[in-house]
Scaffold this motif. Sequence first.
Motif, mmCIF file in Angstrom:
data_model
loop_
_atom_site.group_PDB
_atom_site.id
_atom_site.type_symbol
_atom_site.label_atom_id
_atom_site.label_comp_id
_atom_site.label_asym_id
_atom_site.label_seq_id
_atom_site.Cartn_x
_atom_site.Cartn_y
_atom_site.Cartn_z
ATOM 1 N N VAL A 30 0.796 -1.239 0.000
ATOM 2 C CA VAL A 30 0.000 0.000 0.000
ATOM 3 C C VAL A 30 0.823 1.281 0.000
ATOM 4 C CG1 VAL A 30 -2.299 -0.558 0.828
ATOM 5 C CG2 VAL A 30 -0.448 -0.310 2.473
ATOM 6 N N THR A 31 1.926 1.299 0.752
ATOM 7 C CA THR A 31 2.680 2.558 0.788
ATOM 8 C C THR A 31 3.361 2.812 -0.555
ATOM 9 O OG1 THR A 31 4.680 1.533 1.710
ATOM 10 C CG2 THR A 31 3.091 2.397 3.280
ATOM 11 N N VAL A 32 3.758 1.751 -1.239
ATOM 12 C CA VAL A 32 4.363 1.902 -2.565
ATOM 13 C C VAL A 32 3.267 2.239 -3.582
ATOM 14 C CG1 VAL A 32 5.855 0.843 -4.289
ATOM 15 C CG2 VAL A 32 6.079 0.201 -1.889
ATOM 16 N N GLN A 33 2.112 1.615 -3.416
ATOM 17 C CA GLN A 33 0.969 1.933 -4.271
ATOM 18 C C GLN A 33 0.653 3.432 -4.203
ATOM 19 O OE1 GLN A 33 -2.829 -0.288 -4.845
ATOM 20 N NE2 GLN A 33 -3.643 1.091 -3.300
ATOM 21 N N ALA A 34 0.669 3.961 -2.986
ATOM 22 C CA ALA A 34 0.374 5.385 -2.812
ATOM 23 C C ALA A 34 1.396 6.233 -3.572
ATOM 24 C CB ALA A 34 0.375 5.749 -1.324
ATOM 25 N N GLN A 35 2.677 5.831 -3.521
ATOM 26 C CA GLN A 35 3.719 6.568 -4.258
ATOM 27 C C GLN A 35 3.439 6.538 -5.757
ATOM 28 O OE1 GLN A 35 7.325 4.436 -3.311
ATOM 29 N NE2 GLN A 35 7.658 5.491 -1.368
ATOM 30 N N ILE A 36 3.162 5.353 -6.277
ATOM 31 C CA ILE A 36 3.007 5.195 -7.727
ATOM 32 C C ILE A 36 1.750 5.920 -8.229
ATOM 33 C CG2 ILE A 36 2.625 3.502 -9.582
ATOM 34 C CD1 ILE A 36 5.462 3.398 -8.566
ATOM 35 N N LEU A 37 0.657 5.812 -7.480
ATOM 36 C CA LEU A 37 -0.573 6.471 -7.928
ATOM 37 C C LEU A 37 -0.420 7.988 -7.896
ATOM 38 C CD1 LEU A 37 -3.311 4.208 -6.307
ATOM 39 C CD2 LEU A 37 -2.662 4.341 -8.721
ATOM 40 N N SER A 38 0.262 8.489 -6.874
ATOM 41 C CA SER A 38 0.424 9.939 -6.825
ATOM 42 C C SER A 38 1.336 10.387 -7.969
ATOM 43 C CB SER A 38 0.908 10.394 -5.449
ATOM 44 O OG SER A 38 2.283 10.621 -5.439
ATOM 45 N N LEU A 39 2.290 9.531 -8.337
ATOM 46 C CA LEU A 39 3.163 9.842 -9.482
ATOM 47 C C LEU A 39 2.355 9.886 -10.787
ATOM 48 C CD1 LEU A 39 6.083 10.162 -10.640
ATOM 49 C CD2 LEU A 39 6.086 7.676 -10.908
ATOM 50 N N ILE A 40 1.497 8.888 -10.978
ATOM 51 C CA ILE A 40 0.691 8.843 -12.213
ATOM 52 C C ILE A 40 -0.196 10.088 -12.308
ATOM 53 C CG2 ILE A 40 -1.222 7.633 -13.376
ATOM 54 C CD1 ILE A 40 0.028 4.995 -12.502
ATOM 55 N N LYS A 41 -0.775 10.488 -11.185
ATOM 56 C CA LYS A 41 -1.635 11.675 -11.194
ATOM 57 C C LYS A 41 -0.845 12.929 -11.550
ATOM 58 C CE LYS A 41 -5.000 12.288 -7.920
ATOM 59 N NZ LYS A 41 -5.738 11.963 -6.674
ATOM 60 N N GLU A 42 0.339 13.035 -10.944
ATOM 61 C CA GLU A 42 1.182 14.199 -11.207
ATOM 62 C C GLU A 42 1.565 14.275 -12.678
ATOM 63 O OE1 GLU A 42 3.682 14.202 -7.406
ATOM 64 O OE2 GLU A 42 5.032 14.742 -9.071
ATOM 65 N N LEU A 43 1.985 13.130 -13.232
ATOM 66 C CA LEU A 43 2.438 13.104 -14.626
ATOM 67 C C LEU A 43 1.269 13.328 -15.586
ATOM 68 C CD1 LEU A 43 4.954 10.143 -14.387
ATOM 69 C CD2 LEU A 43 5.495 12.572 -14.569
ATOM 70 N N GLN A 44 0.106 12.811 -15.226
ATOM 71 C CA GLN A 44 -1.079 13.022 -16.057
ATOM 72 C C GLN A 44 -1.303 14.520 -16.231
ATOM 73 O OE1 GLN A 44 -4.401 13.943 -14.419
ATOM 74 N NE2 GLN A 44 -5.293 14.173 -16.443
ATOM 75 N N ASN A 45 -1.104 15.213 -15.129
ATOM 76 C CA ASN A 45 -1.269 16.651 -15.129
ATOM 77 C C ASN A 45 -0.177 17.358 -15.931
ATOM 78 O OD1 ASN A 45 -2.483 18.975 -14.445
ATOM 79 N ND2 ASN A 45 -2.343 18.664 -12.227
ATOM 80 N N SER A 46 1.093 17.034 -15.632
ATOM 81 C CA SER A 46 2.172 17.785 -16.267
ATOM 82 C C SER A 46 2.341 17.408 -17.744
ATOM 83 C CB SER A 46 3.488 17.603 -15.495
ATOM 84 O OG SER A 46 3.869 16.259 -15.489
ATOM 85 N N PHE A 47 1.956 16.207 -18.124
ATOM 86 C CA PHE A 47 2.035 15.824 -19.537
ATOM 87 C C PHE A 47 0.707 16.089 -20.240
ATOM 88 C CE2 PHE A 47 5.837 12.866 -20.133
ATOM 89 C CZ PHE A 47 6.481 13.296 -18.994
ATOM 90 N N SER A 48 -0.249 16.609 -19.529
ATOM 91 C CA SER A 48 -1.649 16.755 -19.965
ATOM 92 C C SER A 48 -2.114 15.627 -20.884
ATOM 93 C CB SER A 48 -1.934 18.117 -20.590
ATOM 94 O OG SER A 48 -0.957 18.449 -21.524
ATOM 95 N N MET A 49 -2.029 14.433 -20.332
ATOM 96 C CA MET A 49 -2.509 13.274 -21.085
ATOM 97 C C MET A 49 -3.798 12.756 -20.423
ATOM 98 S SD MET A 49 0.245 10.452 -19.821
ATOM 99 C CE MET A 49 0.508 10.189 -18.070
ATOM 100 N N SER A 50 -4.399 11.778 -21.071
ATOM 101 C CA SER A 50 -5.562 11.112 -20.486
ATOM 102 C C SER A 50 -5.132 9.725 -20.042
ATOM 103 C CB SER A 50 -6.676 10.989 -21.516
ATOM 104 O OG SER A 50 -6.945 12.256 -22.067
ATOM 105 N N VAL A 51 -5.753 9.265 -18.973
ATOM 106 C CA VAL A 51 -5.348 7.968 -18.419
ATOM 107 C C VAL A 51 -6.569 7.054 -18.280
ATOM 108 C CG1 VAL A 51 -4.352 6.800 -16.407
ATOM 109 C CG2 VAL A 51 -3.430 9.007 -17.127
ATOM 110 N N ILE A 52 -6.396 5.793 -18.677
ATOM 111 C CA ILE A 52 -7.380 4.769 -18.314
ATOM 112 C C ILE A 52 -6.731 3.940 -17.219
ATOM 113 C CG2 ILE A 52 -8.722 2.768 -19.066
ATOM 114 C CD1 ILE A 52 -8.746 3.880 -21.879
#
Lengths: 322, 338
Positions: free
Chosen positions: B191-213
């Motif tokens: 879970v603690t690693v999951q939290a790191q990875i999900l927050s990373l995906i959210k951040e990158l989604q924003n900075s790369f302005s991409m869409s995510v499934i």
Amino acid sequence: MPILEVNNLKKYFPVYKGVFLRPKGFVYAVDDVSFTVKRGETLGLVGESGCGKTTLGRCLTALYDKTDGNVHFCDQDIFSLSPKELKTFRLRVQMIFQDPFESLDARQTVKEILEEKYLIHKKHNRINIDDEIAVLLEKVGLLNADMSKYPHEFSGGQRQRVGIARAISLNPELIVCDEPVSALDVSVQSKILNLLLKLQEEMKLTYVFISHDLAVVKHISDRIAVMYLGKIVELADADSLYDKHLHPYTEALLSAIPIPDPETKKERIILKGEIPSIQNPPKGCRFHTRCRYSTDICRKEEPVLLINNREKEHYVACHQYG
Amino acid sequence: MDDQVLLNVKDVSVAFNTEAGKVHAVDHVRFELKKGIILGLVGESGCGKSVTALSVMRLLPKPSGQIINGSIIFNNENILNFSPEKMTRIRGKKISMIFQEPMTALNPVHSIGKQIKEVYTLHFSEMNLKQIKQASVEMLAKVEIADPEKVLKLYPHQLSGGMRQRVMIAMALASRPEILIADEPTTALDVTVQAQILSLIKELQNSFSMSVILITHDLGVIAENCDEAVVMYAGRVVEKACVKELFKNPLHPYTKGLLNSIPSLERKGKSKRKTQLPTIKGQVPSLENMPKGCRFNPRCPVKTAICESHVPHEQKYSLNHSVACHFVNNREGNNAYS
Ligand SMILES: Nc1ncnc2c1ncn2[C@@H]1O[C@H](COP(=O)(O)OP(=O)(O)O)[C@@H](O)[C@H]1O
Ligand SMILES: Nc1ncnc2c1ncn2[C@@H]1O[C@H](COP(=O)(O)OP(=O)(O)O)[C@@H](O)[C@H]1O
Ligand SMILES: [Mg+2]
Ligand SMILES: [Mg+2]
């Protein structure tokens, strides 16, 4: 009198190196752990993978020998039982595993899997065994017709029911459940949890319930111990652990769990870095390398698990709480 | 077509040829991915999440898996009509995918550096080695890998699960895709690693302005990370909504059952400790034995005769919410049942 009493239990696995298999060091899988389990309660054991939960569970059931310390089951030292005593111990203490497939013999029918126990322990003559098994199957929510099936003919949830049937078949007193629902989908998981709760009430069972899923552990446990790198860092009753947790690791672990409610706002603590190697745990407090509150003393001295709230039986191993 | 819609999956059905005959793993799945959002695809194992994702990537196992119906519109073109060559230029460049177990996607005998380099040479033939090296280091830094130069020289087995998933994300995003499909990217992680990875995906989604499934079986992950969600059951979409709406007002009996059966961490939650949890009766049907009509009907607490004979069609319930259920649809605008 507690049903189980664990004192300064240690279990180290030697690590060998090279072709001459020279000892290189140890995996400190369980490192000086003490706690008790009361009769009839469920003690939850949580922590991330590799922190020593399974090893501890296997020590409690005498599947592993200890490195140091002791475990008493009903006042009996489980690591110095005579073969005869060990046989009785194996009747009274059982284990349920994450993957029932692994622990079930694929070539045996459910009936063969279940009757083996009765034969080994020669408690019944053959005639009664069929009746016993029928009752047993009903108890765990399987059908009489399932008796002649093989494990692969069942879904994951049903297989876990077979695993549970096997564990309760000889009326044990204590069951160590090692991630029994971790491989199951939520709609199946809830049914198995319900079954375990029902059986506990009916058979006055004591559980040690191991899981990495804190929501599941909270639901089923009376008290919960949190492990990090081979140590128990906090132990409290289930509600206190969630509402009044003290250890920074417990805090981070709880904050990392995704809550299925978008309206819940909470502080998210993202732990930096990786879990250190359990072969070479950090000096002082093992959590200090990732702790946002750590100070000098945390790097030097190892905190011991001390009682913080006597009434609530709340224990914590952290220098913040002296 | 709504120009906010980047990807439109329209009535996609997938069949597999198996020893037991032809099975329909995914049936008339339809959803839209809007620009700049995270769309969650949720449901229990076997409900068709991965098959849906693989259809978009045109990566279904050949020759057993076939898209037998529907279209997948990306930037006004139907992906299903693309030549294999054209698809190679889209896959990994415009649409990237990451998986639950990065080990299966990474090559164990090649260094991380070599594998990232391959992404650049495939999609950016104009880049020279020096530029590639620099871009690789930058990309690893973007996924918050502390010592990128060192990691480039390492092999997959020398990395932890969390680190490997970061490397996979770096490789998937190196080409600056418009869409990232993440198939259970954190299911194998703590879970603690999951939290790191999900927050990373959210951040990158924003900075790369991409869409995510974001594909997951965890409704908690949906609630905390997605803008919209699609709930699947037995190969079909049963409910779609913006996330707030889905959790506040779940309509499909399956969605409700699923939400109720999760033990709650919150005190205010419904489930009291050590009490029996609500459950969904019965089991998920097998592909060979799909019930007629609504596939959920044998397990449904509110089913009626029509549910056994007619497939419920997706109906708009409100602006951001649609559901495929006879019971809800027959009570337009009225969700009095619960
Ligand atoms: N039989 C064994 N021999 C050597 N090392 C082991 C053995 N069993 C477990 N370990 C190691 O001990 C540590 C704790 O493992 P385990 O008890 O399985 O953790 P958990 O169940 O919390 O995931 C891990 O580093 C694991 O690799
Ligand atoms: N290669 C295949 N051949 C036959 N059936 C398949 C194949 N791949 C997937 N399926 C079936 O399709 C259904 C959907 O699978 P999948 O999309 O992987 O589910 P999910 O990702 O939701 O767990 C399952 O019933 C699965 O058994
Ligand atoms: Mg384990
Ligand atoms: Mg999948």
